[in-house]
Design a protein around this motif. Structure first.
Motif, short mmCIF file in Angstrom:
data_model
loop_
_atom_site.label_atom_id
_atom_site.label_comp_id
_atom_site.label_asym_id
_atom_site.label_seq_id
_atom_site.Cartn_x
_atom_site.Cartn_y
_atom_site.Cartn_z
N MET A 1 12.51 -1.67 13.71
CA MET A 1 11.21 -1.46 13.07
C MET A 1 11.03 -2.50 11.97
N ARG A 2 9.95 -3.21 12.06
CA ARG A 2 9.64 -4.24 11.06
C ARG A 2 8.48 -3.76 10.20
N VAL A 3 8.63 -3.91 8.88
CA VAL A 3 7.58 -3.52 7.94
C VAL A 3 7.22 -4.74 7.11
N THR A 4 5.92 -5.05 7.05
CA THR A 4 5.46 -6.19 6.26
C THR A 4 4.35 -5.72 5.33
N MET A 5 4.54 -5.94 4.04
CA MET A 5 3.54 -5.56 3.04
C MET A 5 3.03 -6.82 2.34
N LYS A 6 1.70 -6.93 2.28
CA LYS A 6 1.09 -8.11 1.65
C LYS A 6 0.09 -7.66 0.60
N ALA A 7 -0.06 -8.48 -0.44
CA ALA A 7 -1.07 -8.22 -1.46
C ALA A 7 -1.63 -9.55 -1.95
N LYS A 8 -2.92 -9.58 -2.13
CA LYS A 8 -3.58 -10.79 -2.64
C LYS A 8 -4.49 -10.43 -3.79
N SER A 9 -4.28 -11.10 -4.91
CA SER A 9 -5.14 -10.91 -6.07
C SER A 9 -6.36 -11.83 -5.95
N LEU A 10 -7.54 -11.28 -6.17
CA LEU A 10 -8.76 -12.05 -5.93
C LEU A 10 -9.12 -12.99 -7.08
N LYS A 11 -8.81 -12.59 -8.35
CA LYS A 11 -9.30 -13.40 -9.46
C LYS A 11 -8.27 -13.74 -10.53
N GLN A 12 -7.23 -12.90 -10.71
CA GLN A 12 -6.36 -13.14 -11.86
C GLN A 12 -4.92 -12.73 -11.58
N ALA A 13 -4.06 -13.13 -12.49
CA ALA A 13 -2.65 -12.77 -12.37
C ALA A 13 -2.46 -11.28 -12.65
N THR A 14 -1.51 -10.66 -11.95
CA THR A 14 -1.26 -9.24 -12.13
C THR A 14 0.11 -8.89 -11.54
N PRO A 15 0.80 -7.87 -12.06
CA PRO A 15 2.09 -7.51 -11.48
C PRO A 15 1.93 -6.70 -10.19
N LYS B 1 -6.15 -6.91 -2.71
CA LYS B 1 -6.27 -6.41 -1.34
C LYS B 1 -4.85 -6.28 -0.77
N ILE B 2 -4.55 -5.11 -0.21
CA ILE B 2 -3.20 -4.81 0.24
C ILE B 2 -3.21 -4.44 1.72
N THR B 3 -2.23 -4.93 2.46
CA THR B 3 -2.04 -4.50 3.85
C THR B 3 -0.58 -4.14 4.06
N VAL B 4 -0.36 -3.16 4.92
CA VAL B 4 0.99 -2.75 5.31
C VAL B 4 1.02 -2.66 6.84
N ARG B 5 1.93 -3.39 7.44
CA ARG B 5 2.06 -3.38 8.90
C ARG B 5 3.42 -2.81 9.30
N TYR B 6 3.39 -1.86 10.24
CA TYR B 6 4.60 -1.36 10.88
C TYR B 6 4.60 -1.85 12.33
N LEU B 7 5.72 -2.38 12.78
CA LEU B 7 5.83 -2.88 14.14
C LEU B 7 7.14 -2.40 14.75
N LEU B 8 7.06 -1.78 15.92
CA LEU B 8 8.25 -1.29 16.61
C LEU B 8 8.61 -2.25 17.73
N ARG B 9 9.91 -2.44 17.92
CA ARG B 9 10.39 -3.27 19.02
C ARG B 9 11.22 -2.42 19.97
N SER B 10 11.20 -2.78 21.25
CA SER B 10 11.86 -1.99 22.27
C SER B 10 13.37 -1.96 22.13
N ASP B 11 13.93 -2.88 21.32
CA ASP B 11 15.38 -2.89 21.10
C ASP B 11 15.75 -2.10 19.84
N ASN B 12 14.95 -1.07 19.55
CA ASN B 12 15.21 -0.15 18.43
C ASN B 12 15.23 -0.83 17.07
#
Length: 399
Positions: A177-191, A164-175
């Motif tokens: 941009m923050r980007v956060t990418m997350k991934a979670k494997s449900l059952k096994q190891a994977t690259p 399961k993957i999420t990508v968040r973009y967040l803008l701040r008023s002081d110019n």
């Protein structure tokens, strides 16, 4: 890479009643759309096709706003894109030699899409070529944000395990941009090695090439590659080579010494700590006065000077040519699955993936001092901690 094959299969899937990537919770088909966030004097547009950044508008030294991101006017154009303009790429960004790897005693054959032999950026029909679900969007707030989500099934393009993957973009008023990418494997190891693949031109996306811009990369080593752009597994010093940007230097000053232009991974200075953010790079455009500072928690950054851009028709009918934009792609090292000496890109249910980037946009000033820079870094650290808390709370609400 040619995405035309994926487009044809995408249309076939669409006619069968669903979109690659699964359905949203209300069972409605997902559609490629445009979303805009604004704060202060900065604005950005995104599309859920590839969870892509389409534009970012910030002022120049005269206060005039300008779009500094290469891209297209509509989401439809991204389905034919061969450049990865603004896309989130993966599951594994960059190259995997021979399109295969071994993990826990089992060999996995992937789908090669690079010279018919290797895998590049997760293969055809990868994360850059699917429509993501918009889990949450906040527009009318001080720090507007958008959260994209995608569930990658077990076996997608040959990769093991559902993630399961999420990508968040967040803008701040002081110019910022923050980007956060997350991934979670449900059952096994994977690259997993996700990346955000924006092409930047601080002079404006339609201002020509980036060869006169200055860049500083906070890395004393890089990972040399063979003739097929696959890392050899070694780490070499940048000193005495055209790859040395430890001090700010004009991009085009030694580019002729590099075959076809820059396209290389750097090992960012500092410990490989997934918690801590590290200074990664700084770009400056003298004419506009814009400065972009990038920090990240990743061990590497790919510096690419848009060498393969050739008469690409972009926003407003602008034709992008070679070196029209530069990429600073924070990442794990390319082909890490074949080099035990590289930082590992293997995740598991007990070890999720988290990738953080902070892009800070300012105007160059002769009055800048080291003391001011230190204060700015302290502010960035506090800002990162605050945003981290906000992000965690918001993700819980969205789940």
């Amino acid at each position: 890479m040619n995405k035309l094959c994926f487009l044809l299969s995408f249309l076939l899937v669409l006619t069968s009643g669903f979109v690659n990537g699964g359905k949203s919770k209300d069972k409605k088909d997902l559609k490629a759309e445009v979303f805009e966030l604004k704060t202060g004097n900065m604005s950005a547009k995104f599309t859920n096709y590839g969870a892509s950044l389409m534009s970012l508008v910030v002022p120049d030294k005269n206060g005039k706003p300008g779009d500094i991101v290469l891209g297209y006017d509509s989401p439809d154009a991204y389905s034919n894109d061969e450049t990865y303009f603004g896309n989130v790429i993966g599951r594994v960004a960059n190259r995997i030699r021979d399109g295969k790897f071994s993990l826990d005693g089992k060999e996995y054959q992937l789908k090669p899409n690079d010279n018919g032999k290797h895998m590049l950026h997760g293969g055809s029909g990868s994360l850059a070529d699917v429509i993501w679900e918009v889990k949450k969007i906040k527009k009318d707030v001080e720090d507007p944000t958008i959260l994209f989500a995608y569930d990658s099934p077990d076996g997608e393009n040959g990769f093991p395990g559902e993630i399961k993957i999420t990508v968040r973009y967040l803008l701040r008023s002081d110019n910022r941009m923050r980007v956060t990418m997350k991934a979670k494997s449900l059952k096994q190891a994977t690259p997993v090695n996700l990346a955000q693949h924006t092409y930047w031109n601080l002079g404006n996306h339609d201002s020509g090439d980036i060869l006169s811009e200055e860049i500083q990369i906070f890395a004393s080593q890089f990972t040399p590659v063979d003739d097929e752009l696959i890392p050899t597994g070694k780490l070499e010093s940048v000193k005495g080579t055209p790859y040395d940007f430890l001090e700010s230097r004009v991009i085009g000053s030694r580019i002729k010494e590099v075959p076809k232009g820059y396209d290389i991974n750097y090992a960012i200075e500092g410990p490989n700590d997934p918690i801590k953010m590290k200074k990664t790079a700084m770009v400056k455009d003298e004419k506009s006065g814009r400065v972009m500072k990038l920090t990240s928690n990743q061990p590497g950054v790919q510096f690419y000077t848009g060498n393969l851009l050739k008469d690409v028709k972009g926003k407003g009918g602008v034709v992008y040519k070679a070196h029209a934009g530069l990429c600073l792609v924070t990442q794990g090292f390319p082909d890490a699955v074949h080099h035990p000496n590289f930082p590992s890109i293997i995740i598991s249910p007990e070890k999720p993936y988290k990738h953080k980037m902070l892009f800070k946009f300012t105007i160059a000033s002769d009055k800048d001092k080291k003391s001011d820079e230190k204060k700015s870094e302290e502010k960035d650290k506090k800002s990162d901690e605050a945003d981290e808390k906000k992000s965690e709370e918001s993700d819980k609400e969205a789940s």
